[in-house]
Design an enzyme around this catalytic site. Structure first.
Site, short mmCIF file in Angstrom:
data_model
loop_
_atom_site.label_atom_id
_atom_site.label_comp_id
_atom_site.label_asym_id
_atom_site.label_seq_id
_atom_site.Cartn_x
_atom_site.Cartn_y
_atom_site.Cartn_z
N ASP A 31 0.79 -1.38 -0.01
CA ASP A 31 -0.11 -0.04 0.06
C ASP A 31 0.80 1.27 -0.09
OD1 ASP A 31 -2.42 1.48 -0.16
OD2 ASP A 31 -2.65 1.44 2.06
N ASN A 79 -9.61 -3.38 -6.41
CA ASN A 79 -8.64 -2.63 -6.93
C ASN A 79 -8.85 -2.31 -8.69
OD1 ASN A 79 -5.65 -3.69 -5.41
ND2 ASN A 79 -6.91 -1.95 -5.13
C1 IPE Z 1 -0.43 -0.16 -3.38
O1 IPE Z 1 -0.29 1.10 -3.30
C2 IPE Z 1 -0.22 -0.94 -4.85
C3 IPE Z 1 -1.46 -1.68 -5.35
C4 IPE Z 1 -2.63 -1.98 -4.64
C5 IPE Z 1 -1.41 -2.02 -6.62
P1 IPE Z 1 -1.65 2.09 -3.74
O2 IPE Z 1 -1.63 2.09 -5.46
O3 IPE Z 1 -2.81 1.50 -2.97
O4 IPE Z 1 -1.08 3.55 -3.49
P2 IPE Z 1 -1.71 4.39 -2.66
O5 IPE Z 1 -2.34 3.90 -1.37
O6 IPE Z 1 -2.89 4.96 -3.50
O7 IPE Z 1 -0.83 5.49 -2.07
MG MG Z 2 -3.77 2.15 -1.43
#
Ligand code: IPE
Ligand code: MG
Length: 192
Positions: A31, A79
């Site tokens: 994250d 996601n």
């Molecule tokens: C984690 O980083 C990576 C994935 C879930 C692919 P994020 O993309 O969630 O980064 P933030 O939390 O928005 O900064």
């Molecule tokens: Mg994130």
């Protein structure tokens, strides 16, 4: 440390994992990639790209410590709501990782395992995933578990579906369903 290190330790009852009080399975929720990059004036995707280095460090360290399994939460089912450009980038990065890390995975004796849904992943990703899964299947080192399109409830739903199919085909009786029946059908089956 070579890939057979873990096995030599496992043969002894007092494994050094226990002596050192190390966990058998470590799980990491990735994250903050986007925030990390943005705080440094870089595009979000650069955070994902740099995240690969962290993954490499984690797998190396777990191998050195003789950890049995490390799960990395790469992409959750939620996601998919992200912008298409970011998802395309993540899929491309995943494909690239599966190809480029192959040598290192083999050198470290890592055994790749994936958990999560396969049906929403692009064919090119599945192809490289299967290739790395197959190639590393005989390795005896740390299990590198990549959670991709993984959701805990989805995993339970798929396990329930598979049990229902067995019940419908009269392979098992509803009364026989117990904790093991469910555990054996979860993606995480066999992990410590
Ligand atoms: C984690 O980083 C990576 C994935 C879930 C692919 P994020 O993309 O969630 O980064 P933030 O939390 O928005 O900064
Ligand atoms: Mg994130």
């Amino acid at each position: 440390m070579n890939a057979d290190h873990r096995d030599s330790k496992q043969t002894s009852e007092a494994s050094s994992d226990n002596e050192n009080n190390l966990p058998r399975h470590v799980a990491i929720i990735m994250d903050g990639n986007g925030r990390w990059a943005q705080a440094r004036g870089m595009p979000r995707v650069e955070g994902h790209r740099r995240g690969v280095h962290s993954v490499r460090m984690v797998s190396e360290t777990c191998t050195e410590l003789g950890i049995e399994a490390v799960t990395l939460f790469c992409l959750s089912s939620e996601n998919w709501k992200r912008p298409k450009e970011e998802l395309d980038f993540l899929m491309q990065l995943l494909e690239q990782y599966l190809v480029e890390e192959r040598d290192l995975i083999m050198k470290q004796g890592l055994r790749l395992k994936t958990i999560g849904r396969r049906d929403r992943l692009p064919d090119n990703v599945l192809k490289e995933m299967d290739k790395t899964l197959e190639m590393s299947a005989g390795n005896r080192g740390t299990q590198l578990v990549l959670a991709i399109d993984y959701g805990g409830r989805d995993e339970i739903a798929r396990a329930a579906r598979s049990i229902c199919e067995d019940v419908r085909a009269a392979r098992i009786e509803p009364a026989e369903i117990n904790e093991q029946t469910i555990a054996g059908r979860l993606d995480t089956s066999g992990l410590p």
